[in-house]
Design a protein around this motif. Structure first.
Motif, PDB file in Angstrom:
ATOM      1  N   ASP A   1      -0.060  39.033  12.225  1.00  0.00           N
ATOM      2  CA  ASP A   1      -1.404  38.615  12.602  1.00  0.00           C
ATOM      3  C   ASP A   1      -1.377  38.389  14.115  1.00  0.00           C
ATOM      4  OD1 ASP A   1      -0.119  36.152  12.991  1.00  0.00           O
ATOM      5  OD2 ASP A   1      -1.108  35.168  11.322  1.00  0.00           O
ATOM      6  N   GLU A   2      -2.482  37.954  14.675  1.00  0.00           N
ATOM      7  CA  GLU A   2      -2.542  37.797  16.135  1.00  0.00           C
ATOM      8  C   GLU A   2      -1.511  36.796  16.653  1.00  0.00           C
ATOM      9  OE1 GLU A   2      -6.564  37.622  17.886  1.00  0.00           O
ATOM     10  OE2 GLU A   2      -7.246  38.216  15.880  1.00  0.00           O
ATOM     11  N   LYS A   3      -1.335  35.697  15.940  1.00  0.00           N
ATOM     12  CA  LYS A   3      -0.397  34.673  16.387  1.00  0.00           C
ATOM     13  C   LYS A   3       1.043  35.189  16.334  1.00  0.00           C
ATOM     14  CE  LYS A   3       1.028  29.915  15.579  1.00  0.00           C
ATOM     15  NZ  LYS A   3       0.846  28.727  14.752  1.00  0.00           N
ATOM     16  N   ALA A   4       1.419  35.829  15.227  1.00  0.00           N
ATOM     17  CA  ALA A   4       2.777  36.353  15.096  1.00  0.00           C
ATOM     18  C   ALA A   4       3.047  37.431  16.140  1.00  0.00           C
ATOM     19  CB  ALA A   4       2.994  36.901  13.685  1.00  0.00           C
TER      20      ALA A   4
ATOM     21  N   ASP B   1       1.596  37.725  19.061  1.00  0.00           N
ATOM     22  CA  ASP B   1       1.694  37.080  20.370  1.00  0.00           C
ATOM     23  C   ASP B   1       3.091  36.506  20.573  1.00  0.00           C
ATOM     24  OD1 ASP B   1       0.421  36.101  22.863  1.00  0.00           O
ATOM     25  OD2 ASP B   1       0.838  34.143  21.971  1.00  0.00           O
ATOM     26  N   LEU B   2       3.606  35.805  19.583  1.00  0.00           N
ATOM     27  CA  LEU B   2       4.950  35.221  19.695  1.00  0.00           C
ATOM     28  C   LEU B   2       6.020  36.302  19.825  1.00  0.00           C
ATOM     29  CD1 LEU B   2       4.676  32.381  17.033  1.00  0.00           C
ATOM     30  CD2 LEU B   2       4.884  32.099  19.512  1.00  0.00           C
TER      31      LEU B   2
ATOM     32  N   LYS C   1       5.885  38.185  23.211  1.00  0.00           N
ATOM     33  CA  LYS C   1       6.320  37.354  24.340  1.00  0.00           C
ATOM     34  C   LYS C   1       7.831  37.489  24.555  1.00  0.00           C
ATOM     35  CE  LYS C   1       5.984  32.676  26.156  1.00  0.00           C
ATOM     36  NZ  LYS C   1       5.446  31.339  25.899  1.00  0.00           N
TER      37      LYS C   1
ATOM     38  N   ALA D   1      -2.781  39.195  25.045  1.00  0.00           N
ATOM     39  CA  ALA D   1      -4.095  39.111  24.410  1.00  0.00           C
ATOM     40  C   ALA D   1      -4.831  40.448  24.489  1.00  0.00           C
ATOM     41  CB  ALA D   1      -4.935  38.005  25.058  1.00  0.00           C
TER      42      ALA D   1
END
Length: 139
Positions: A86-89, A91-92, A95, A118
């Motif tokens: 998902d977006e959070k996973a 992003d992490l 990074k 993003a």
């Protein structure tokens, strides 16, 4: 109203506006899909939207369990991760891939800038809704 009172009212208004703007968090620009597509150029050495390369295809990425593209040879770490992209996973992971998932075969150092991540994620979301990806998902 007297000139002195108008001046005082203006000063109070300016003070209130300054205080409110200092207390409010800065607004972030909405993710830029076009810029994200340009940033995706960093990914194409190993990935493509519709085909597997050194890395797995990105069509259908969002909502997909990590390590689940049929016939793609993933690292044991990726297969066992239980990550759902998902977006959070994303992003992490983007990074610092190896910090999030030690043992992954993704050797890219990562995308350190939050805005870049993003924008890249916005592009991946947009591209996954394109007809080319929808057609692949339905096969």
């Amino acid at each position: 109203m007297s000139a002195g009172r108008i001046g005082l009212t203006r000063k109070l208004l300016v003070i209130c506006c300054v205080a409110l703007s200092a207390a409010s968090p800065p607004t972030q620009a909405a993710p830029d899909v076009v810029r994200g597509e340009q940033l995706y150029g960093r990914c194409i050495a190993c990935h493509a939207m519709a085909t597997d390369r050194v890395g797995p295809r990105h069509c259908g990425l969002l909502g997909r369990r990590a390590g689940s593209v049929a016939d793609f040879e993933y690292s044991a770490a990726m297969k066992k991760s239980n990550i759902v992209w998902d977006e959070k996973a994303l992003d992490l992971f983007l990074k610092k891939p190896l910090a999030m998932l030690p043992g992954s075969s993704m050797t890219y150092d990562g995308v350190p800038e939050a805005r870049d991540r993003a924008d890249l994620i916005a592009y991946l979301k947009s591209a996954n809704s394109d007809a080319a990806c929808r057609n692949l998902k339905s096969k």
